[in-house]
Design a protein around this motif. Structure first.
Motif, PDB file in Angstrom:
ATOM      1  N   LEU A 162      -5.837  12.962  -0.112  1.00  0.00           N
ATOM      2  CA  LEU A 162      -4.829  11.937   0.147  1.00  0.00           C
ATOM      3  C   LEU A 162      -5.087  10.866  -0.897  1.00  0.00           C
ATOM      4  CD1 LEU A 162      -2.687  10.724   2.236  1.00  0.00           C
ATOM      5  CD2 LEU A 162      -4.643   9.556   3.262  1.00  0.00           C
ATOM      6  N   LEU A 163      -4.045  10.482  -1.610  1.00  0.00           N
ATOM      7  CA  LEU A 163      -4.198   9.417  -2.598  1.00  0.00           C
ATOM      8  C   LEU A 163      -3.778   8.115  -1.948  1.00  0.00           C
ATOM      9  CD1 LEU A 163      -4.824   8.981  -5.716  1.00  0.00           C
ATOM     10  CD2 LEU A 163      -2.359   8.776  -5.949  1.00  0.00           C
ATOM     11  N   LEU A 164      -4.663   7.139  -2.009  1.00  0.00           N
ATOM     12  CA  LEU A 164      -4.368   5.830  -1.434  1.00  0.00           C
ATOM     13  C   LEU A 164      -4.225   4.844  -2.584  1.00  0.00           C
ATOM     14  CD1 LEU A 164      -7.239   5.872   1.234  1.00  0.00           C
ATOM     15  CD2 LEU A 164      -4.843   6.380   1.657  1.00  0.00           C
ATOM     16  N   TYR A 165      -3.196   4.040  -2.519  1.00  0.00           N
ATOM     17  CA  TYR A 165      -2.952   3.086  -3.604  1.00  0.00           C
ATOM     18  C   TYR A 165      -2.813   1.689  -3.028  1.00  0.00           C
ATOM     19  CZ  TYR A 165      -0.319   0.617  -7.253  1.00  0.00           C
ATOM     20  OH  TYR A 165       0.119  -0.298  -8.175  1.00  0.00           O
ATOM     21  N   ASP A 166      -3.544   0.774  -3.613  1.00  0.00           N
ATOM     22  CA  ASP A 166      -3.448  -0.626  -3.216  1.00  0.00           C
ATOM     23  C   ASP A 166      -2.911  -1.399  -4.418  1.00  0.00           C
ATOM     24  OD1 ASP A 166      -3.959  -3.350  -2.758  1.00  0.00           O
ATOM     25  OD2 ASP A 166      -5.630  -2.893  -1.411  1.00  0.00           O
ATOM     26  N   GLU A 205       0.827  -1.207   0.000  1.00  0.00           N
ATOM     27  CA  GLU A 205       0.000   0.000   0.000  1.00  0.00           C
ATOM     28  C   GLU A 205       0.857   1.251   0.000  1.00  0.00           C
ATOM     29  OE1 GLU A 205      -3.243   0.176   2.995  1.00  0.00           O
ATOM     30  OE2 GLU A 205      -2.616  -1.896   3.330  1.00  0.00           O
ATOM     31  N   GLY A 206       0.332   2.285  -0.629  1.00  0.00           N
ATOM     32  CA  GLY A 206       1.043   3.558  -0.636  1.00  0.00           C
ATOM     33  C   GLY A 206       0.102   4.726  -0.423  1.00  0.00           C
ATOM     34  N   GLN A 207       0.665   5.824   0.031  1.00  0.00           N
ATOM     35  CA  GLN A 207      -0.105   7.055   0.223  1.00  0.00           C
ATOM     36  C   GLN A 207       0.692   8.225  -0.332  1.00  0.00           C
ATOM     37  OE1 GLN A 207      -1.099   7.531   4.398  1.00  0.00           O
ATOM     38  NE2 GLN A 207      -2.485   5.767   4.368  1.00  0.00           N
ATOM     39  N   VAL A 215       8.257  -4.750   1.923  1.00  0.00           N
ATOM     40  CA  VAL A 215       7.587  -3.835   0.997  1.00  0.00           C
ATOM     41  C   VAL A 215       7.845  -4.327  -0.420  1.00  0.00           C
ATOM     42  CG1 VAL A 215       9.569  -2.245   0.856  1.00  0.00           C
ATOM     43  CG2 VAL A 215       7.264  -1.386   0.380  1.00  0.00           C
ATOM     44  N   LEU A 216       6.824  -4.228  -1.243  1.00  0.00           N
ATOM     45  CA  LEU A 216       6.975  -4.594  -2.652  1.00  0.00           C
ATOM     46  C   LEU A 216       7.875  -3.543  -3.316  1.00  0.00           C
ATOM     47  CD1 LEU A 216       5.799  -6.662  -4.751  1.00  0.00           C
ATOM     48  CD2 LEU A 216       4.180  -4.863  -5.371  1.00  0.00           C
ATOM     49  N   GLY A 217       8.979  -4.007  -3.907  1.00  0.00           N
ATOM     50  CA  GLY A 217       9.938  -3.059  -4.473  1.00  0.00           C
ATOM     51  C   GLY A 217       9.318  -2.125  -5.500  1.00  0.00           C
ATOM     52  N   VAL A 218       8.489  -2.671  -6.364  1.00  0.00           N
ATOM     53  CA  VAL A 218       7.864  -1.880  -7.429  1.00  0.00           C
ATOM     54  C   VAL A 218       6.985  -0.769  -6.850  1.00  0.00           C
ATOM     55  CG1 VAL A 218       6.309  -1.990  -9.409  1.00  0.00           C
ATOM     56  CG2 VAL A 218       7.928  -3.825  -9.013  1.00  0.00           C
ATOM     57  N   LEU A 219       6.378  -1.042  -5.685  1.00  0.00           N
ATOM     58  CA  LEU A 219       5.504  -0.056  -5.047  1.00  0.00           C
ATOM     59  C   LEU A 219       6.276   1.241  -4.748  1.00  0.00           C
ATOM     60  CD1 LEU A 219       2.854   0.733  -3.541  1.00  0.00           C
ATOM     61  CD2 LEU A 219       3.823  -0.389  -1.539  1.00  0.00           C
ATOM     62  N   ALA A 220       7.546   1.081  -4.328  1.00  0.00           N
ATOM     63  CA  ALA A 220       8.375   2.262  -4.071  1.00  0.00           C
ATOM     64  C   ALA A 220       8.499   3.086  -5.345  1.00  0.00           C
ATOM     65  CB  ALA A 220       9.748   1.831  -3.573  1.00  0.00           C
ATOM     66  N   LYS A 245      -5.959  -0.512  -7.121  1.00  0.00           N
ATOM     67  CA  LYS A 245      -6.961   0.532  -6.943  1.00  0.00           C
ATOM     68  C   LYS A 245      -6.309   1.790  -6.408  1.00  0.00           C
ATOM     69  CE  LYS A 245     -11.276  -1.923  -6.000  1.00  0.00           C
ATOM     70  NZ  LYS A 245     -12.055  -2.536  -4.928  1.00  0.00           N
ATOM     71  N   PHE A 246      -6.669   2.898  -7.033  1.00  0.00           N
ATOM     72  CA  PHE A 246      -6.299   4.201  -6.499  1.00  0.00           C
ATOM     73  C   PHE A 246      -7.563   4.820  -5.917  1.00  0.00           C
ATOM     74  CE2 PHE A 246      -2.878   3.789  -9.608  1.00  0.00           C
ATOM     75  CZ  PHE A 246      -1.803   4.327  -8.929  1.00  0.00           C
ATOM     76  N   ARG A 247      -7.463   5.422  -4.751  1.00  0.00           N
ATOM     77  CA  ARG A 247      -8.607   6.090  -4.157  1.00  0.00           C
ATOM     78  C   ARG A 247      -8.134   7.459  -3.690  1.00  0.00           C
ATOM     79  NH1 ARG A 247     -11.278   4.813   0.590  1.00  0.00           N
ATOM     80  NH2 ARG A 247      -9.465   3.647   1.272  1.00  0.00           N
ATOM     81  N   ARG A 248      -8.880   8.494  -4.044  1.00  0.00           N
ATOM     82  CA  ARG A 248      -8.491   9.834  -3.633  1.00  0.00           C
ATOM     83  C   ARG A 248      -9.520  10.297  -2.615  1.00  0.00           C
ATOM     84  NH1 ARG A 248      -7.670  15.039  -7.416  1.00  0.00           N
ATOM     85  NH2 ARG A 248      -9.887  15.167  -6.999  1.00  0.00           N
ATOM     86  N   VAL A 249      -9.102  10.463  -1.384  1.00  0.00           N
ATOM     87  CA  VAL A 249     -10.062  10.862  -0.359  1.00  0.00           C
ATOM     88  C   VAL A 249      -9.804  12.304   0.058  1.00  0.00           C
ATOM     89  CG1 VAL A 249     -10.380   8.507   0.477  1.00  0.00           C
ATOM     90  CG2 VAL A 249      -8.692   9.949   1.578  1.00  0.00           C
ATOM     91  N   GLY A 250     -10.877  12.971   0.430  1.00  0.00           N
ATOM     92  CA  GLY A 250     -10.771  14.367   0.858  1.00  0.00           C
ATOM     93  C   GLY A 250      -9.922  14.464   2.110  1.00  0.00           C
TER      94      GLY A 250
END
Lengths: 76, 353
Positions: B311-315, B244-246, B280-285, B320-325
């Motif tokens: 805040l952009l959340l990435y799974d 996961e990333g933010q 951590v998944l290397g590609v995620l970095a 999935k990318f999710r952009r939350v207020g």
């Protein structure tokens, strides 16, 4: 009662608070920030804040990784 | 002799793409070629000339010789700045190197110049800092600051693409500087072989326009957030954990929320494991680091919509990318009207158990 949890709809069998929802999801409250309808909810209010039909709830985990542990300013 | 600067609008069909690069390379007076922002099925190209009158005449003559029709009817001088001094002086190599930016609408020669004048600090030459620094360097960011007190470890190379196997044991900032110099000699890399701390941060960040945080622990994240708030610097914060990333752009000095509006204080020590412990998944970095570079370039160019209120959340597993207020907290301990944090304080939080 249906709410939107992290962008997806979720059915709650009974009235619920944020604290109860987190407990149901097995998420520790000190690990996350919770937003309801675009307002960040104070951690102190998790137990008292009732969720309403149609609420948009976002649970955001603390994520702190990036470089490597030795960057830590406060090595244990 | 006064230099001239003016734009000529050509029908795109008259200048096929290979010729664009050829003429950009050949005639240094051409400082920008970009697609004109006109709604027509056949595109038009705005070519910006900047140079002495005779040089420009010679280059137009050169275009005719290449078969590019520049009949007076087709010449449409859209801007003519006789008194304006030339500000966009790129070398031949630079015009070639940055040609894909220069022809890009909304970037052009002016945008490339902004990138060249930008000073960006990358905190942590690790998983996030590596891809971010590589893309910013490739884009031609004039000054890149790298701060990291660590040396390259073999276990870093799964994701920290700024470092190579022969550099195991070499300080990360030195290793990063070597690769960036090889990638783009235009970039001045300023290195700080130290851990960022309460004692050095306010000496370093005011030297930069933009700060990228790729650090790995909450203590540093809160320190960087607070210091950027006090120094009035825009912060692009990225973080990763397992799959996961933010990502968020933080600029409370422009009235937007800060990191503490979302997370008022660090989580209890030891509660949240770091990448070393949890993996951590290397590609995620790469994904999140490159997105940080993307947002940095947008800030430099003043383009598009930033993540200042989201805040952009990435799974990476669900893809999935999710952009939350991310609203401003009227009771934020740092950036509200009644702050409880008024000086830089170090937060003694360790992610290690």
């Amino acid at each position: 009662m249906d709410i939107h949890l992290n962008g997806e709809s979720r059915y709650l069998e009974k009235e619920s608070t944020i604290a109860a929802l987190l407990q149901e999801l097995k998420i520790r409250s000190d690990q996350v920030a919770v937003e309801v309808n675009l307002h960040i909810v104070d951690k102190q209010d998790f137990a008292s804040r009732q969720l309403q039909e149609g609420d948009r709830v976002e649970i955001m985990s603390f994520i702190g990784g990036g470089a490597e542990s030795s960057l830590s300013v406060t090595e244990a | 002799m006064a230099k001239l600067r003016f734009h000529i609008r050509f029908p795109e069909e008259k200048i096929p793409e290979p010729i664009i690069y050829q003429i950009g390379h050949e005639y240094q007076v051409i400082t920008s070629i970009r697609r004109a922002d006109v709604r027509e099925t056949t595109g038009w190209l705005d070519v910006e000339f900047c140079g002495e009158t005779e040089e420009i005449e010679r280059s137009i003559e050169g275009l005719r010789e290449k078969g590019v029709s520049v009949d007076p009817i087709e010449l449409n001088v859209v801007e003519h700045e006789q008194t304006h001094p030339c500000t966009m002086e790129f070398s031949e190599e630079q015009i070639q190197r940055y040609s894909r930016h220069i022809i890009l609408p909304d970037v052009g020669g002016k945008g490339q110049k902004k990138i060249q004048q930008a000073k960006v600090l990358v905190i942590g030459a690790g998983g996030l800092g590596s891809p971010a620094a590589l893309y910013l360097g490739a884009a031609g960011v004039g000054t890149l600051g790298l701060i990291d007190g660590d040396v390259v470890d073999l276990s870093n190379l799964q994701r920290q693409v700024l470092h190579t196997t022969p550099n195991v044991g070499v300080p990360k900032v030195e290793s990063g500087q070597q690769l960036l110099a090889a990638l783009n000699p235009d970039v001045h890399v300023q290195t700080y072989q130290e851990h960022i701390s309460e004692s050095n941060i306010l000496d370093i960040i005011p030297e930069y326009d933009l700060i990228l945080d790729g650090s790995d622990n909450f203590g540093t994240r809160f320190l960087v957030n607070d210091a950027c708030f006090f120094a009035k610097r825009t912060l692009i914060s990225g973080s990763i954990f397992r799959f996961e990333g933010q990502l968020a752009t933080i600029k409370p000095h422009e009235g937007f929320p800060c990191y503490r509006c979302l997370y008022p204080e660090p989580p209890p020590a030891g509660l949240v494991p770091n990448c070393q412990e949890a993996g951590v998944l290397g590609v995620l970095a790469g994904t999140i680091g490159v997105l940080q570079a993307n947002e940095a370039i947008k800030e430099i160019l003043g383009l598009g919509e930033s993540l200042a209120q989201h805040l952009l959340l990435y799974d990476a597993l669900e893809m999935k990318f999710r952009r939350v207020g991310r609203p401003k907290d009227p009771r934020c301990p740092l950036c509200s009207a009644q702050p409880t944090i008024t000086t830089l304080e170090e937060h003694h939080v360790s992610c290690s158990l």
